[in-house]
Each structure stands twice: as C-alpha cells, then as structure tokens.
Scaffold this motif. Structure first.
Motif, PDB file in Angstrom:
ATOM      1  N   TRP A  24       0.839  -1.203   0.000  1.00  0.00           N
ATOM      2  CA  TRP A  24       0.000   0.000   0.000  1.00  0.00           C
ATOM      3  C   TRP A  24       0.873   1.252   0.000  1.00  0.00           C
ATOM      4  N   GLU A  25       2.023   1.182   0.656  1.00  0.00           N
ATOM      5  CA  GLU A  25       2.977   2.293   0.618  1.00  0.00           C
ATOM      6  C   GLU A  25       3.513   2.489  -0.799  1.00  0.00           C
ATOM      7  N   VAL A  26       3.812   1.394  -1.478  1.00  0.00           N
ATOM      8  CA  VAL A  26       4.325   1.460  -2.850  1.00  0.00           C
ATOM      9  C   VAL A  26       3.258   2.024  -3.793  1.00  0.00           C
ATOM     10  N   VAL A  27       2.026   1.578  -3.640  1.00  0.00           N
ATOM     11  CA  VAL A  27       0.939   2.107  -4.477  1.00  0.00           C
ATOM     12  C   VAL A  27       0.781   3.609  -4.246  1.00  0.00           C
ATOM     13  N   ARG A  28       0.875   4.030  -2.996  1.00  0.00           N
ATOM     14  CA  ARG A  28       0.704   5.441  -2.657  1.00  0.00           C
ATOM     15  C   ARG A  28       1.861   6.312  -3.156  1.00  0.00           C
ATOM     16  N   THR A  29       3.084   5.831  -3.018  1.00  0.00           N
ATOM     17  CA  THR A  29       4.251   6.659  -3.327  1.00  0.00           C
ATOM     18  C   THR A  29       4.828   6.421  -4.710  1.00  0.00           C
ATOM     19  N   GLY A  30       4.594   5.245  -5.284  1.00  0.00           N
ATOM     20  CA  GLY A  30       5.205   4.905  -6.558  1.00  0.00           C
ATOM     21  C   GLY A  30       6.681   4.545  -6.445  1.00  0.00           C
ATOM     22  N   ARG A  31       7.156   4.377  -5.229  1.00  0.00           N
ATOM     23  CA  ARG A  31       8.567   4.035  -4.990  1.00  0.00           C
ATOM     24  C   ARG A  31       8.669   2.662  -4.329  1.00  0.00           C
ATOM     25  N   ALA A  32       9.724   1.965  -4.635  1.00  0.00           N
ATOM     26  CA  ALA A  32       9.949   0.642  -4.048  1.00  0.00           C
ATOM     27  C   ALA A  32      10.081   0.753  -2.533  1.00  0.00           C
ATOM     28  N   THR A  33       9.643  -0.287  -1.861  1.00  0.00           N
ATOM     29  CA  THR A  33       9.822  -0.398  -0.417  1.00  0.00           C
ATOM     30  C   THR A  33      10.627  -1.656  -0.155  1.00  0.00           C
ATOM     31  N   ILE A  34      11.778  -1.466   0.462  1.00  0.00           N
ATOM     32  CA  ILE A  34      12.698  -2.563   0.754  1.00  0.00           C
ATOM     33  C   ILE A  34      12.747  -2.740   2.269  1.00  0.00           C
ATOM     34  N   ILE A  35      12.460  -3.940   2.725  1.00  0.00           N
ATOM     35  CA  ILE A  35      12.488  -4.237   4.156  1.00  0.00           C
ATOM     36  C   ILE A  35      13.431  -5.411   4.358  1.00  0.00           C
ATOM     37  N   PRO A  36      14.716  -5.131   4.586  1.00  0.00           N
ATOM     38  CA  PRO A  36      15.695  -6.212   4.692  1.00  0.00           C
ATOM     39  C   PRO A  36      15.554  -7.054   5.955  1.00  0.00           C
ATOM     40  N   ASN A  37      14.919  -6.514   6.995  1.00  0.00           N
ATOM     41  CA  ASN A  37      14.694  -7.295   8.208  1.00  0.00           C
ATOM     42  C   ASN A  37      13.261  -7.061   8.655  1.00  0.00           C
ATOM     43  N   LEU A  38      12.393  -7.936   8.227  1.00  0.00           N
ATOM     44  CA  LEU A  38      10.958  -7.789   8.458  1.00  0.00           C
ATOM     45  C   LEU A  38      10.611  -7.786   9.943  1.00  0.00           C
ATOM     46  N   LEU A  39      11.302  -8.585  10.725  1.00  0.00           N
ATOM     47  CA  LEU A  39      10.990  -8.657  12.148  1.00  0.00           C
ATOM     48  C   LEU A  39      11.291  -7.353  12.875  1.00  0.00           C
ATOM     49  N   GLU A  40      12.298  -6.622  12.431  1.00  0.00           N
ATOM     50  CA  GLU A  40      12.640  -5.344  13.071  1.00  0.00           C
ATOM     51  C   GLU A  40      11.763  -4.201  12.593  1.00  0.00           C
ATOM     52  N   ASP A  41      11.337  -4.221  11.327  1.00  0.00           N
ATOM     53  CA  ASP A  41      10.725  -3.046  10.720  1.00  0.00           C
ATOM     54  C   ASP A  41       9.214  -3.095  10.590  1.00  0.00           C
ATOM     55  N   SER A  42       8.623  -4.242  10.305  1.00  0.00           N
ATOM     56  CA  SER A  42       7.222  -4.276   9.913  1.00  0.00           C
ATOM     57  C   SER A  42       6.250  -4.022  11.054  1.00  0.00           C
ATOM     58  N   ASN A  43       6.573  -4.418  12.256  1.00  0.00           N
ATOM     59  CA  ASN A  43       5.619  -4.252  13.348  1.00  0.00           C
ATOM     60  C   ASN A  43       5.361  -2.794  13.689  1.00  0.00           C
ATOM     61  N   ALA A  44       6.350  -1.948  13.543  1.00  0.00           N
ATOM     62  CA  ALA A  44       6.152  -0.527  13.820  1.00  0.00           C
ATOM     63  C   ALA A  44       5.369   0.145  12.697  1.00  0.00           C
ATOM     64  N   ARG A  45       5.665  -0.207  11.454  1.00  0.00           N
ATOM     65  CA  ARG A  45       5.035   0.441  10.310  1.00  0.00           C
ATOM     66  C   ARG A  45       3.648  -0.120  10.009  1.00  0.00           C
ATOM     67  N   TRP A  46       3.507  -1.430  10.139  1.00  0.00           N
ATOM     68  CA  TRP A  46       2.246  -2.105   9.822  1.00  0.00           C
ATOM     69  C   TRP A  46       2.008  -3.164  10.899  1.00  0.00           C
ATOM     70  N   PRO A  47       1.505  -2.772  12.047  1.00  0.00           N
ATOM     71  CA  PRO A  47       1.469  -3.674  13.201  1.00  0.00           C
ATOM     72  C   PRO A  47       0.671  -4.967  12.986  1.00  0.00           C
ATOM     73  N   ILE A  48      -0.478  -4.895  12.374  1.00  0.00           N
ATOM     74  CA  ILE A  48      -1.275  -6.107  12.206  1.00  0.00           C
ATOM     75  C   ILE A  48      -0.643  -7.003  11.148  1.00  0.00           C
ATOM     76  N   PHE A  49      -0.263  -6.418  10.009  1.00  0.00           N
ATOM     77  CA  PHE A  49       0.404  -7.181   8.967  1.00  0.00           C
ATOM     78  C   PHE A  49       1.722  -7.753   9.486  1.00  0.00           C
ATOM     79  N   GLY A  50       2.499  -6.948  10.180  1.00  0.00           N
ATOM     80  CA  GLY A  50       3.793  -7.396  10.690  1.00  0.00           C
ATOM     81  C   GLY A  50       3.670  -8.598  11.605  1.00  0.00           C
ATOM     82  N   GLU A  51       2.674  -8.562  12.468  1.00  0.00           N
ATOM     83  CA  GLU A  51       2.465  -9.676  13.389  1.00  0.00           C
ATOM     84  C   GLU A  51       2.037 -10.926  12.611  1.00  0.00           C
TER      85      GLU A  51
END
Length: 183
Positions: A24-51
């Motif tokens: 959804w971030e990529v659709v909104r911004t048109g820029r790639a989103t790279i998350i090299p460590n999902l466990l560290e990054d996703s819960n803060a940005r997308w808490p339900i998806f990250g979990e």
C-alpha cells in the motif's frame, strides 16, 4: 495476478485483507519499499500485517511498483526467508522485471475482467471477483454500505483465521450468511 508459491500468495492475501503492508505504501508513493529485516521493521510500520507475516517465516520483503505511464498499476512483491538486502544488481534486475511486467499485468487484468466465469486460484486470484460479489451480498444481507460490508468480510476472515477468498466463496455459495453472525 499470481504468486510463485503458497507463502507469496499468503503475503499477498494478508496485505489485501488487512489493507496494510508495504504494497500500500508502494501504491501510494510509486517508490519501491525494501524491508531487509521484516521482524525489526514491519511491526512498527504495519502492526497487524507485521504480526501476521512474522508467522510465515519471512525474513525480508522487497516491493516494487508496476508503473505504466504515470500510473502505478500494481506491485511486485518478493520475499526471502532470511533477513538480508538485495545487492544493487538484484535491485536493478527487480526494477527491470517490474517495468516489463507492468504492461503484461494490465493486459492480463483486462482479459480477466472480460471473462464472465473466470476461475481464480490461490496463486492466481485474478480480480478477486468473489470478494466483490460477497461484499455486495453482505451489503444486502445487513442493509449497510459497501465499505461496511467489506470491513465486515475482512474482519470475519481475520477472526476466523481464513483467507478473504475462502470467506467470500462461502458467502457467494450461500454457506455463510452474515445475518447469522452476531455483531
């Protein structure tokens, strides 16, 4: 439009059903989103998806926009089981593949939309026609808005630990009636 395996299909389903995640971030911004460590990054940005995605054994996500002209027409989600980044060559290859895939995705979506009885599968959900049909049926069943009907459909899928497509199919085949579900 498609997924390479069950894990990729589940990542797609989670983002679609939850309405959050890197796509959804990529659709909104048109820029790639790279998350090299999902466990560290996703819960803060997308808490339900990250979990939810943490239970799939995914270590990293790479999401690139499919751009046709000035429009983002989709995304290409890639994952790896372990944490880690793409090399610059891998990133460039992914960008090139996404650029090539954009026109093909639009053509495939156009063809799929014209097929009256397309049969989507877990790895090729097409346009998620059954989700749209189920939303309409719930709208009538509960005498509510389309937005509320879709929210109820997504909520039921999440709480029942089913995919959105499974619940939608149950509604469309009349195995599930939302009038019978307590609020």
């Amino acid at each position: 439009m498609c997924a390479s395996d069950d894990t990729a299909a589940r990542i797609d389903e989670l983002q679609f059903a939850l309405g959050e995640g890197p796509r959804w971030e990529v659709v909104r911004t048109g820029r790639a989103t790279i998350i090299p460590n999902l466990l560290e990054d996703s819960n803060a940005r997308w808490p339900i998806f990250g979990e939810a995605v943490s239970r799939l054994g995914v270590g990293a996500l790479f999401v690139f926009p499919l751009i046709l002209g000035a429009a983002v027409v989709g995304v290409a989600d890639m994952y790896r089981h372990t944490a880690g980044n793409f090399t610059s060559a891998q990133t460039e290859t992914a960008r090139t593949l996404a650029a090539v895939a954009a026109a093909q995705a639009v053509m495939r979506a156009t063809v799929a939309a014209g097929r009256e009885w397309a049969m989507p599968t877990a790895i090729a959900p097409e346009m998620r026609r059954e989700v749209q049909q189920a939303t309409g049926m719930i709208l009538v069943q509960l005498n509510t808005t389309a937005t509320e009907a879709l929210i109820r459909l997504k909520s039921h899928a999440f709480t029942a630990n089913q995919t959105l497509e499974e619940v939608a199919r149950n509604v469309v085949t009349r195995q599930l009636d939302f009038r019978d579900i307590p609020e």
